[in-house]
Design an enzyme around this catalytic site. Structure first.
Site, PDB file in Angstrom:
ATOM      1  N   HIS A  95      31.173  32.482  40.441  1.00 23.13           N
ATOM      2  CA  HIS A  95      31.709  33.091  39.227  1.00 23.13           C
ATOM      3  C   HIS A  95      32.916  32.327  38.687  1.00 23.13           C
ATOM      4  O   HIS A  95      33.655  32.830  37.847  1.00 23.13           O
ATOM      5  CB  HIS A  95      32.035  34.568  39.476  1.00 23.13           C
ATOM      6  CG  HIS A  95      30.832  35.432  39.324  1.00 23.13           C
ATOM      7  ND1 HIS A  95      30.241  36.104  40.359  1.00 23.13           N
ATOM      8  CD2 HIS A  95      30.070  35.703  38.244  1.00 23.13           C
ATOM      9  CE1 HIS A  95      29.179  36.751  39.920  1.00 23.13           C
ATOM     10  NE2 HIS A  95      29.055  36.536  38.640  1.00 23.13           N
ATOM     11  N   ASP A 159      38.416  43.621  38.280  1.00 26.84           N
ATOM     12  CA  ASP A 159      37.728  44.512  37.328  1.00 26.84           C
ATOM     13  C   ASP A 159      36.227  44.555  37.592  1.00 26.84           C
ATOM     14  O   ASP A 159      35.566  45.534  37.266  1.00 26.84           O
ATOM     15  CB  ASP A 159      37.943  44.022  35.893  1.00 26.84           C
ATOM     16  CG  ASP A 159      39.390  44.147  35.467  1.00 26.84           C
ATOM     17  OD1 ASP A 159      40.153  44.838  36.152  1.00 26.84           O
ATOM     18  OD2 ASP A 159      39.755  43.538  34.441  1.00 26.84           O
ATOM     19  N   GLU A 273      46.260  48.839  32.751  1.00 28.76           N
ATOM     20  CA  GLU A 273      45.878  47.583  32.095  1.00 28.76           C
ATOM     21  C   GLU A 273      46.090  47.735  30.596  1.00 28.76           C
ATOM     22  O   GLU A 273      46.504  48.799  30.109  1.00 28.76           O
ATOM     23  CB  GLU A 273      44.404  47.218  32.382  1.00 28.76           C
ATOM     24  CG  GLU A 273      44.189  46.664  33.773  1.00 28.76           C
ATOM     25  CD  GLU A 273      42.895  45.862  33.932  1.00 28.76           C
ATOM     26  OE1 GLU A 273      42.180  45.641  32.930  1.00 28.76           O
ATOM     27  OE2 GLU A 273      42.594  45.447  35.077  1.00 28.76           O
TER      28      GLU A 273
END
Ligand code: FAD
Length: 522
Positions: A95, A159, A273
């Site tokens: 990723h 997240d 956030e």
């Protein structure tokens, strides 16, 4: 050492009786090594040459699918004996954005075959509190599923949870819980690591601490994480999830900073956030992306004086169903001093699991439209608090236009929650912001990959003047790396010399060259 000899040595290490050597056609096939042991493939290398960024494509010579830690030890030791500049990269799930888990002409270790999760609700003699031992190739989603069975959970998250344990711990692992518990690398009790010398070491803050802290946030440079021991705490059943819109950046950041600065004795949100949104109805980054149900918000509710960009804060508070009234009172008290637009606050209650796994729903939806596997020229920055207003004026307000394609995250974290001994680089100030431009280059619409990368360059050149640091840093030459690390550079080089002196590991980070002569430790 020639390739032929390399494979002979490696095969011996893997315990293979039948050598398989010298038969080119077999090297093109899937090659099985060892009795029920590791698998080394020279043909299915395409996945290992690709990552989430879809920007770089560096083909390895082969891919190792280890079945045990010994397979990794054997490979790294054998690569150390090679004189052919052979390198080794552990790949979590790829990723990364810029080839960080790739190994041009080297061997990629597909860590997804290294599985195993053991939850210890009572801890053990060495570690008295609850913890989980998770293999480096495990996904955080599976760690969560296993710990929830015991009513427990890790405290610090990313997240998105389809990331590997070893991959996020090689960076930092941050999310809305970081202000409170520090990044994921601050929530590790012990690591099992294969160093660049092929040594298998158990390390912790008290056992071989130099290696332990080097590896955490170490960009894969010092060792391959085969197991991580992670702190657990009780998991709430549910989460109150709140989003509230601001038109004024100063009020937005002032409230965020106040929320993350509460004394530890005061009740706080569990997660804080924030996002920049464009003042349009784009479902991904316009005001439509804020409410939990579309009918909760329409254009007429947006204030007329709102500028081209707006902001929203995202908060959660965990609770158990039985405590809902107490939770509501606490939440209202914590929200009372905030200066969001009162009519633009949205609330929902979901299970704790659903909240943590929220990006997976986005993944499923984008995948179904062919919009998940596209190029991602992402840029993640740590901006010192003192520069965030300037950043808003010069970047958010000027650069972000109507077709900016992707979410933009902005939230502050406290530096004192980061352990200075870990390898990652962060700004000097006591508070700094994560700013993440998570853009997608879509095949048929929106700005091209090139124009997005040009925008990134413009942002980075501006960052130069305000001492910001890249998260998931990408540089092309040693001088830039030295500048990135600043006063930490010499120590980083010395650790490399100690733990991976031939620069075998993680070549895709492009920090050191194989067999480069490094400065001697002083
Ligand atoms: P890879 O990309 O495979 O590897 C990353 C680096 O670590 C490489 O250098 C690799 O060689 C090395 N590495 C991998 N495994 C090991 C190991 N076992 N031992 C030693 N080195 C290893 N990050 C955040 O911090 N917060 C977020 O909220 C967040 N959200 C994300 C959302 C999405 C949709 C995506 C795609 C990424 C997100 N990330 C986030 C970024 C993520 O943390 C990085 O991509 C990270 O690299 C982990 O991905 P991975 O496990 O696939 O590792």
């Amino acid at each position: 050492m020639s390739w032929l000899l390399f494979f002979r040595v490696f095969i011996v290490h893997c315990g293979l009786i039948d050598t398989l050597l010298g038969r080119r056609e077999q090297q093109q096939q899937l090659v099985w090594l060892g009795v029920g042991g590791c698998r080394l493939s020279f043909s299915d290398t395409a996945d290992a040459a690709r990552d989430w960024g879809r920007i770089k494509r560096l083909s390895p010579a082969g891919v190792l699918y280890p079945e045990s830690v010994d397979d990794i030890v054997s490979l790294v030791r054998t690569a150390g004996l090679s004189t052919s500049n052979l390198t080794v990269a552990a790949k979590g799930r790829g990723h990364s954005i810029n080839g960080q888990a790739q190994a041009p002409e080297g061997i990629v270790i597909e860590m997804s075959t290294m599985r195993g999760i053991k939850v210890m609700p009572e801890g053990d003699a060495d570690c008295p509190g609850p913890f989980v031992d998770a293999a480096g190739g495990e996904l955080w989603i599976d760690v969560l599923k296993a710990t929830l069975k015991e009513g427990l959970t890790p405290r610090s998250w990313t997240d998105y949870l389809y990331l590997s344990v070893g991959g996020t711990l090689s960076n930092a692992g941050i999310s809305g819980q970081t202000f409170r518990y520090g990044p994921q690398i601050n929530n590790v009790l012990q690591l099992e690591v294969v160093t660049g010398k092929g040594e298998l070491v158990i390390c912790s803050p008290s056992k071989q601490p130099e290696l332990f802290f080097a590896v955490l946030g170490g960009l894969g440079q010092f060792g391959i994480i085969t197991t991580a021991r992670i702190v657990l705490e009780s998991a709430p059943q549910q989460v109150r999830w709140i989003r509230a819109i601001y038109t004024d950046f100063q009020s937005f950041t002032r409230d965020q900073e106040m929320l993350i600065s509460q004394p530890s004795t005061t009740e706080t949100f569990d997660y804080v956030e924030g996002f920049v949104i464009i003042n349009n109805d784009n479902p991904f980054n316009g005001w439509k992306s804020v409410p939990f149900a579309p009918e909760q918000l329409n254009r007429s509710m947006i204030p007329e004086d709102a500028g081209s960009v707006m902001y929203y804060i995202e908060l959660t508070k965990g609770f158990d169903s039985i405590d809902i009234h107490a939770m509501e009172q606490k939440v209202e008290k914590m929200l009372a001093p905030l200066n969001y637009i009162q009519s633009l606050r949205f609330t929902t209650d979901v299970s704790y699991f659903q909240f943590l796994n929220r990006i997976h729903d986005v993944e499923l939806s984008l995948s179904s439209h062919g919009l998940w596997d596209v190029p991602h020229p992402w840029l993640n920055l740590f901006i010192p608090r003192s520069s965030i207003l300037e950043f808003n004026t010069k970047v958010f307000k000027q650069l972000i236009n109507q077709d900016f394609s992707g979410p933009i995250l902005v939230y502050p974290v406290n530096r004192d929650k980061w352990d200075n001994r870990a390898s990652g680089v962060i700004p000097e100030e006591s508070m700094f912001y994560l700013v993440a431009f998570l853009r997608n280059a879509l095949p048929s619409s929106g700005p091209s990959l090139k124009s997005q990368m040009d925008d990134n360059s413009k942002i980075l050149s501006m960052c130069h003047d305000i001492s910001c640091k890249q998260y998931f840093p990408t540089y092309n030459n040693p001088a830039q790396w030295e500048q990135h690390f600043g006063s930490q550079w010499q120590n980083f080089v010395e650790l490399k010399q100690t733990f991976d002196p031939h620069a075998i590991l993680a070549p895709g980070q492009n920090i050191f060259q194989r067999n480069q002569i490094l400065a001697s430790p002083s």
